[in-house]
Scaffold this motif. Sequence first.
Motif, short mmCIF file in Angstrom:
data_model
loop_
_atom_site.label_atom_id
_atom_site.label_comp_id
_atom_site.label_asym_id
_atom_site.label_seq_id
_atom_site.Cartn_x
_atom_site.Cartn_y
_atom_site.Cartn_z
N LYS A 306 0.85 -1.19 0.11
CA LYS A 306 -0.31 0.15 -0.08
C LYS A 306 0.90 1.07 -0.11
N VAL A 307 0.51 2.30 -0.75
CA VAL A 307 1.29 3.49 -0.65
C VAL A 307 0.19 4.54 -0.47
N ARG A 308 0.77 5.84 -0.32
CA ARG A 308 -0.12 7.04 0.25
C ARG A 308 0.44 8.32 -0.54
N GLY A 309 -0.29 9.19 -1.01
CA GLY A 309 0.36 10.45 -1.69
C GLY A 309 0.61 10.44 -3.17
N ILE A 310 0.31 9.24 -3.72
CA ILE A 310 0.68 9.00 -5.17
C ILE A 310 -0.08 8.23 -5.72
N TYR A 443 6.42 7.93 0.46
CA TYR A 443 4.89 7.35 0.41
C TYR A 443 4.55 6.53 1.27
N HIS A 444 5.19 6.17 2.35
CA HIS A 444 4.58 5.46 3.38
C HIS A 444 4.08 4.03 2.87
N PRO A 445 5.06 3.16 2.19
CA PRO A 445 4.70 2.00 1.95
C PRO A 445 4.40 0.95 3.09
N GLU A 446 3.16 0.25 2.82
CA GLU A 446 3.02 -0.50 3.87
C GLU A 446 2.86 -2.05 3.17
N GLU A 447 3.35 -3.12 3.82
CA GLU A 447 3.46 -4.32 3.18
C GLU A 447 2.03 -5.07 3.40
N TYR A 448 1.11 -5.14 2.45
CA TYR A 448 -0.11 -5.95 2.66
C TYR A 448 0.20 -7.42 2.45
#
Length: 536
Positions: A306-310, A443-448
């Motif tokens: 997951k990413v944020r801001g892009i 972009y705050h990657p979060e491993e799903y």
Amino acid sequence: MDHGTFDFIIIGAGSAGCLLANQLTKNPNHRVLLIEAGAKDDYLWIHIPVGYLYCIDNPRTDWQFKTEPSKGLNSRSLIYPRGKVLGGSSSINGMIYMRGQEQDYQDWVNQTTDNSWSWNHCLDRFKAFENYHGGSNQWHGSNGPWRVSRQRLHWKVLDVFRQAANEYGINNTDDFNRGDNSGIGYFDVNQENGFRLNASKAFLKMASKRPNLTLITGALVEKIHFDPVTKKTTGISFLGGDHHHTAQVHQEILLSAGSIGSVQILERSGIGQEKHLGSLGIETIVNSPGVGENLQDHLQLRMIYKVRGISTLNTKANSFIGKGLIGLQYLLNRSGPMSMAPSQLGAFTKSADYHTRSNIQYHVQPLSLERFGEDLHSFNAITASVCNLRPTSRGSIHITSNDVFAKPKIDPNYLSTSEDQTVAIESIQTTRKIIQQSALMAYHPEEYKPGVHLTSDDELIHAAGDIGTTIFHPVGTCKMGSSNDANAVLDSELRVRGVKGLRVVDASAMPTITSGNTAAPTMMIAYRVAELLRAN
């Protein structure tokens, strides 16, 4: 119904068969029959690049094979797409142009003792049928029918991933096809003006204009027939509609039905493991223990972040307005997401320093979904799919019945060796290191998937079984080899051992899998056989 006698019969109008038909019919004295089980390639979604979503697992274009439940995949079964249409798998694949690595072909030389499979010889063949977007040079040709194009889109999130890979130590490249594909960059694709280029359009369109080619579609080959004394091929029998048909051959039959189809036809024709054939009531013509064995495939581990801001395609494609804009963009200039190959950004690197050359490949996508054929996730995410380029696991494919309509037993046997399990662990760890670089951290990657809580070797092997899936590269089931290899089905010129007038010309002939996508090497194999037949 008897269709008469031909100099050559080509079974299978896929990547290899279409190229063979084009090359052989250049000689007006060759009367050639090309026979295909599928229909014509007039389905709209074949030609729109994103249409692979509607072609895979569609009975109109796909054989709809499935694998046996696999221990290495935690007892999961997979769909196993193979094209059943003119163009074969080139009509439904990812359109990525990839030759592999120079050492792959030296390995073939070592296994066949035939220097004609060396990188320099193979490079000449690749160049001969290629039409490269950058023109002719030391590495590429531009006079052939097989168009190699740059992709018609870029994604900021993919460029950011590339920057993170640079920070990790993977250098940029603008060409994966010079013999050492290490690096990261956008894949070159087999497209023309924003449309898919399949083998039918590239090779068969020209050949179809020649009066010495006969093309039959919708025909299932039952078996190949041999003279009982000389074991020379005499012809084939096949089903077309509700009728039985035959065709006779004067010179050779070229079996190009793929790593699954060629095995099925050989075994129904009496070439294979004597014990297995006998259990199905099939008379053995040649006891060839290697038929259906040595199956190799690239298993991809689909890691999702997951990413944020892009922006990602998940955002764009999950709204009515977004879908409309995507369609308009393609309609106006053949670009945007509808022109996308399934994977856009590629990378080749080592999963650990002890490897002597790049041993893993990334297919990076600006999207995510639970599994193929399902909707995109509602959250913003990317997929970093990573595969072991040279797996040591070996599987098998065999018929289960003499019935031409019966599905074969496909057992890829993924992750069955300690070497493959180690590379799977290393691949997940390498991906995590790339994601942790500063370019992506903004972009705050979060491993799903598979999940950061999984860290031990046992947990990561089990996770690989959960997220692993085929990348659609089955090869090796009728391998070529030297005369002292009892499991080699073919000699180095792809002639079937034990009979006369029969060659297998497709990806099943590879003794070991190439380090990358397998469509272009399959065409190169066909070009080699065309060279041999022209010389004869």
